[in-house]
Design an enzyme around this catalytic site. Sequence first.
Site, PDB file in Angstrom:
ATOM      1  N   ASP A  71      22.991  -3.551  73.404  1.00  0.00           N
ATOM      2  CA  ASP A  71      22.556  -2.901  74.637  1.00  0.00           C
ATOM      3  C   ASP A  71      22.977  -3.754  75.823  1.00  0.00           C
ATOM      4  O   ASP A  71      22.586  -4.926  75.923  1.00  0.00           O
ATOM      5  CB  ASP A  71      21.035  -2.741  74.658  1.00  0.00           C
ATOM      6  N   GLU A  76      16.031  10.315  63.045  1.00  0.00           N
ATOM      7  CA  GLU A  76      17.302   9.597  63.031  1.00  0.00           C
ATOM      8  C   GLU A  76      17.193   8.403  62.075  1.00  0.00           C
ATOM      9  O   GLU A  76      16.222   8.261  61.348  1.00  0.00           O
ATOM     10  CB  GLU A  76      17.672   9.117  64.437  1.00  0.00           C
TER      11      GLU A  76
END
Length: 688
Positions: free
Chosen positions: A57, A212
């Site tokens: 990130d 997910e």
Amino acid sequence: MLRKISKVWVVAFAIGFLMLLLPEKGFADYPIFTQRYTADPTAVVYNGRLYVYCSHDSDATPGQSTYNIPDITCISTDDLKNWTDHGEVFNAKRDSSWASVSWAPSIVYRNNKFYLYYGNGGNGIGVAVSDSPTGPFKDPLPRALITGSTPGVQPAPNMWLFDPGVFVDDDGQAYMYFGGNGQNNIRVIKLGNDMISTVGSAMSMSAPRFFEAAWMHKYKGKYYFSYASDFSQGASKIEYMMSDSPTTGFTYKGVILPQPPDNYNNNNHHTTVEFNGNWYCVYHNRTLAKQRGEEPAYQRNVAIDQLFYNSDGTIKQVVPTTDGLKQLKYVNPYVKNTAVNIHKESGIETEECSEGGRNLGFIQNGDWIQVKGVDFGSGGATSFEARVASNTEGGNIEVRLDSPTGKLIGTCKVEGTGGWQKWTTKSCSISGATGVHDLFFKFTGGNDYLFNFSWWKFTSDAMPTPTIQPTPTTQPTPTTSPRPSPVPVTERSAFSRLEVEEFNDIKSSTMQKIGTAGGGSGIGYIEKGDYLVYKDIDFGTGANSFKALVATTGTPNIELRLDSPTGTLVGTLSVASTDGFNAYEEQSCSISKVTGKHDLYLVFTGAVNIDWFTFDKGSDTNKIGDVNCDGKVNSTDITVLKRHLLKIAPLTGENLSNADTNGDGNVTSTDLTLLMRYILKIIDTFPI
């Protein structure tokens, strides 16, 4: 050099977590890595190290409204406390011809290669390949491996094609699980033996509240499909199902990991991995962003927690805690240690090093790093060395124990070297470092960037301790420890790894059993004329090469003789200097072909330390029968070859070549019969 955006002040804190079900108490560490934001972990164990690969990130930007994941970061550990930063090992824009981003990786080691699967956002799944766990990884395909047009995928409305979870079953068949955004949006597809192709059509799966992060692992014959659940029952959790099959028959079992602390009831992603006999769950939360006072939605950090099973095979819920995992082994300060292997840090960043690996960079006054559990032994350290570079006036490395303001045992002055990658080695004396301590390097100096820091090590004038052998420039005087004892005579294969201390006879007045840098043991204090004897070594139908893990500062020889110290000389390993008696390297030599059983004599002409040795057949014939290319010939190869002959999973390339056990250019049932006879030890070689 780029300016540092912000300092990292790592604050460890304890968290109690109340569960509705009574779980077994586990222990976790988070955050385990703070130089960059990381998420969506996957893991592989290789050569005694646990490698974790994560989405990277990017730092928060004003008004950020989605994830920004340009590349994949890799870190590794061998002690579960200190983590080595290997940097960004894959960048889609740089290392792929078609992808633009790389989300949520999955790693597999097979065919002597590392396969890194990744999501191009939610629009497809790619694969990158490397010969090394730390890269460089490159995508060998000009397109995605999985798309909406892949047979059997037929994505539902708004189905996400990402989050690959790749699993290789015991029979050698590889599967990829993927999908997202709905309980029926799970797909599983078989992968080819080359790991960069698919076989047949994708199959549908379903899981309650699936959102997910599809993942599969196997434990004691049972298949565990785990995933991140949706928000229909509150915060997202890691839940799981069990089955006797990798693709069908799953039964929902419950929660592995509840919403972890500091995750703001947001999404999660995990992997399960076995390391050194224990199971772990690696996942992410948002602790770092909270500590820094930054917007936590799109910046995450990885954590690791031990995972336990019940007697019926179900999984106990994980209980997140901080700084609870046991350190598996202490750090040896008397060998070169990379400066980017750390437990905690404040203010530093890392970058690629011109001398290999990575170095600490962007260091400013007051920054520090912590190395957990360093064993200085009873004699203690007397000096310290650091590899440094500076394009300014430099600064100081304060060497402290147990905290950034703890006992000062030495100060190493660093001067300018004329460049950030122009390296030199600086040293200083050390006083008061004995026993086991957390080691802190505190950096002090002016207001500018101070210096870069690549590696460090200590030296000692004292005798080595029983567990650590220092790295002197000359062979040290032997200690008063007992000499090693012979082991009972047993028949051993020359092609297995033979531990040097497991000898049957010895001729020496100085040789001793020593600790080695990797935490094992070996033989040291060897002098000219010494020898070791290994009885009844079976060379089978022939060995052509010899390899050993050795360390020395000189250039001694290891003579390989048969049946007596003056017997037939079949080879000589001319050992090259490794620049230290604890700086081990694998070195090898060719030998005259040796067959049958012999007593093996290692005769030494000078000082060398040795950890282990082995022999090799030295030709491609030793690959014959290794149908799945995993380096072994066993029952798994029978299964793979049967599936080829039944046209279930046809072989290609090296796999097909290795299956031709009779060397006639065809792969038939005759090759299967020979393979079975070889594994049952009816024959000891193939007729090639």
